[in-house]
Design a protein around this motif. Structure first.
Motif, short mmCIF file in Angstrom:
data_model
loop_
_atom_site.label_atom_id
_atom_site.label_comp_id
_atom_site.label_asym_id
_atom_site.label_seq_id
_atom_site.Cartn_x
_atom_site.Cartn_y
_atom_site.Cartn_z
N LEU A 1 3.94 8.67 -1.27
CA LEU A 1 5.27 8.34 -1.75
C LEU A 1 5.36 6.64 -2.24
O LEU A 1 6.47 6.40 -3.12
CB LEU A 1 6.28 8.66 -0.68
CG LEU A 1 6.56 10.09 -0.75
CD1 LEU A 1 7.52 10.64 0.56
CD2 LEU A 1 6.93 10.92 -1.80
N ASP A 2 4.69 5.96 -1.61
CA ASP A 2 4.86 4.47 -1.96
C ASP A 2 4.22 4.26 -3.30
O ASP A 2 4.40 3.31 -4.04
CB ASP A 2 3.87 3.75 -1.08
CG ASP A 2 4.53 3.72 0.30
OD1 ASP A 2 5.60 3.77 0.59
OD2 ASP A 2 3.79 3.04 1.16
N PHE A 3 3.12 5.25 -3.77
CA PHE A 3 2.61 5.32 -5.00
C PHE A 3 2.00 3.79 -5.30
O PHE A 3 1.79 3.24 -6.18
CB PHE A 3 3.46 5.51 -6.22
CG PHE A 3 2.67 6.14 -7.45
CD1 PHE A 3 2.11 7.10 -7.30
CD2 PHE A 3 2.64 5.41 -8.49
CE1 PHE A 3 1.44 8.01 -8.37
CE2 PHE A 3 1.90 6.06 -9.57
CZ PHE A 3 1.32 7.48 -9.60
N TRP A 4 1.34 3.37 -4.06
CA TRP A 4 0.49 2.28 -4.06
C TRP A 4 -0.89 2.98 -3.88
O TRP A 4 -1.37 3.23 -2.95
CB TRP A 4 0.82 1.23 -2.87
CG TRP A 4 -0.23 -0.08 -2.84
CD1 TRP A 4 -1.09 -0.41 -2.05
CD2 TRP A 4 0.20 -1.34 -3.87
NE1 TRP A 4 -1.35 -1.67 -2.35
CE2 TRP A 4 -0.84 -2.15 -3.49
CE3 TRP A 4 1.15 -1.64 -4.66
CZ2 TRP A 4 -0.68 -3.46 -3.82
CZ3 TRP A 4 1.31 -2.74 -5.13
CH2 TRP A 4 0.23 -3.70 -4.88
N LEU A 5 -1.82 2.85 -5.19
CA LEU A 5 -2.89 3.62 -5.17
C LEU A 5 -3.98 3.03 -4.79
O LEU A 5 -5.09 3.50 -4.48
CB LEU A 5 -3.04 4.02 -6.54
CG LEU A 5 -1.72 4.89 -7.14
CD1 LEU A 5 -2.23 5.25 -8.57
CD2 LEU A 5 -1.37 6.06 -6.31
N THR A 6 -4.23 1.67 -4.59
CA THR A 6 -5.33 1.04 -3.96
C THR A 6 -5.29 0.53 -2.45
O THR A 6 -4.24 1.27 -1.82
CB THR A 6 -5.64 -0.26 -4.76
OG1 THR A 6 -6.77 -0.93 -4.37
CG2 THR A 6 -4.42 -1.27 -4.78
N THR A 7 -5.72 -0.07 -1.95
CA THR A 7 -5.55 -0.52 -0.54
C THR A 7 -4.17 -1.25 -0.26
O THR A 7 -3.83 -2.04 -1.27
CB THR A 7 -6.64 -1.59 -0.01
OG1 THR A 7 -6.68 -2.53 -0.83
CG2 THR A 7 -7.84 -0.86 -0.09
N GLY A 8 -3.45 -0.98 0.67
CA GLY A 8 -2.35 -1.45 0.96
C GLY A 8 -2.08 -1.39 2.42
O GLY A 8 -2.81 -1.76 3.19
#
Length: 433
Positions: free
Chosen positions: A50-57
């Motif tokens: 749901l964050d749609f942060w697709l790499t490392t986060g």
């Protein structure tokens, strides 16, 4: 629709989609390994998506901090597989920043042929020469008494796995590495949670690696990590993982060093953007934050997973001791407390049955088996044209290639399943008489 509403729906979906299935002896398969998860993993996975942060986060950062602490290390770098972890760890040792200690093409690296290929493949890929030493029949690890004979003036490193979770003889291996100034890489892909003299495996070498493939102690689906407490090795490993770049800014961050346009690097124009300066021939081997989110939930279960593996191993060992006329049972390395990946055993050469007879019988009864990975790696077709050297003989490695299998001890094998496994062994051996 709020995030909380979505995540509550995920919990309900988990209960419907992943309801526990009943066990039917002889019909339900008992794998050698498998994923164990609850609603927490699914909730974290959706939460990250749901964050749609697709790499490392944020989840990757949380996992790296917590896993490093669990493994008693200062630094954990997440990568996309255990094989990538081995590649990053080994390539780190080729960096020019290590000066005369760096591994160059033609240098030698001591390892074993009775193992998994991707412990050895980075050695080959960088043009170094694997030096294969034989293993012990009962521990499945390097014969430490033969190790020093393999060292030459060309030797730069020792790269070994703790086989199926059983630590190798760390005292001897480490003392020889120290004596000759060799790097030591511990492949802990099958050994998360194993200890030697009360310390976690992975803390004795310069670098350690782990895997989070579904078969391993915890999973992200795919994934792995590189562990080190050495600041320079961490810096190099991060560069190797992140395209080979010199910059250490996290994704989405700029100018962490405050000198982004002020440095002089190689023959580039002065002030060339540091985010696009490359100091190593690297890769992009990062994980997604969705994978890391699963790992964060898995970490909470890890101590219990480890204990269940140990308990299952003990139950199998005690149940199979009566058949030592035919089986060579595994032994933990002295001073170690393994977090077993599987239960390996050798078939004693006899005129009643061979490994395949027993393996087929177990498989016919829905108990899945595996051989000890590549057997003797030098016999594998991929290594026909590889430049390697054998130190001494590989007699025990060949014996394992012909006579060893392992079965599962993972937490999904409960007491009912374990009793069934032992009953199938009883049936097999009773049929011999």
């Amino acid at each position: 629709m709020s995030r909380d509403t979505i995540l509550d729906s995920v919990k309900e979906y988990y209960k419907e989609a992943f309801a526990q299935q009943s066990f039917e002896p002889g019909k339900t398969s008992i794998p050698f390994a498998g994923r164990i998860f609850s609603e927490e993993e699914l909730v974290n996975l959706v939460d990250a998506s749901l964050d749609f942060w697709l790499t490392t986060g944020r989840y990757a950062e949380e996992f790296e901090t917590q896993f490093a602490e669990f493994m008693q290390q200062r630094n954990c770098l997440l990568v996309n597989s255990g094989s990538s972890a081995n590649l990053v760890a080994f390539s780190t040792l080729t960096s020019e920043l290590l000066k005369t200690k760096r591994i160059l093409p033609g240098d030698e690296v001591i390892t074993v042929a009775a193992g998994f290929p991707t412990t050895v493949n980075p050695i080959v890929q960088y043009g170094a020469i694997p030096i294969f030493v034989d293993v012990d029949i009962e521990t499945f690890n390097i014969k430490s008494s033969d190790l020093e004979n393999a060292v030459t003036e060309k030797t730069k490193a020792i790269m070994l796995a703790h086989t199926l979770g059983n630590p190798f003889d760390i005292d001897t291996v480490k003392s020889i590495a120290d004596k000759y100034g060799l790097f030591l890489v511990e492949d802990c892909c099958d050994a998360v949670g194993s200890t030697y003299k009360g310390k976690m495996v992975g803390t004795y070498g310069d670098l350690a690696t782990t895997s989070f493939y579904p078969a391993h102690h915890i999973t992200m689906g795919e994934g792995g990590s590189v562990l080190t407490s050495n600041p320079l090795l961490r810096r190099i490993a991060m560069s190797m993982r992140d395209w080979g770049r010199d910059c250490y800014c996290d994704p989405g961050c700029d100018n962490t060093c405050g000198r982004r346009f002020k440095g002089q690097y190689g023959d580039l124009p002065k002030g060339y953007d540091h985010k696009y300066v490359y100091s190593h021939i690297g890769y992009n081997l990062k994980v997604t934050d969705m994978q890391a989110a699963i790992g964060v939930a898995q970490l909470k279960k890890l101590p219990d997973f480890i204990q269940k593996r140990k308990s299952n191993f003990i139950k199998l060992y005690n149940g199979l001791k009566q058949y030592e006329e035919y089986l060579i049972l595994p032994k933990a390395t002295p001073n170690s407390d393994p977090s077993w990946f599987g239960f390996p055993f050798n078939i004693r050469v006899n005129n009643r049955f061979n490994r395949n007879n027993l393996a087929e019988f177990l498989e016919d009864h829905k108990i899945l088996t595996r051989q000890l990975f590549a057997g003797n790696m030098t016999k594998q077709p991929a290594y026909n044209n590889v430049n390697y050297r054998i130190s001494g003989s590989l007699d025990n490695t060949d014996y394992i290639m012909h006579n060893t299998i392992f079965i599962g001890v993972y937490p999904g094998i409960d007491s009912v399943r374990m009793d069934y496994v032992l009953s199938v062994f009883d049936k097999f051996f009773n049929n011999l008489h």
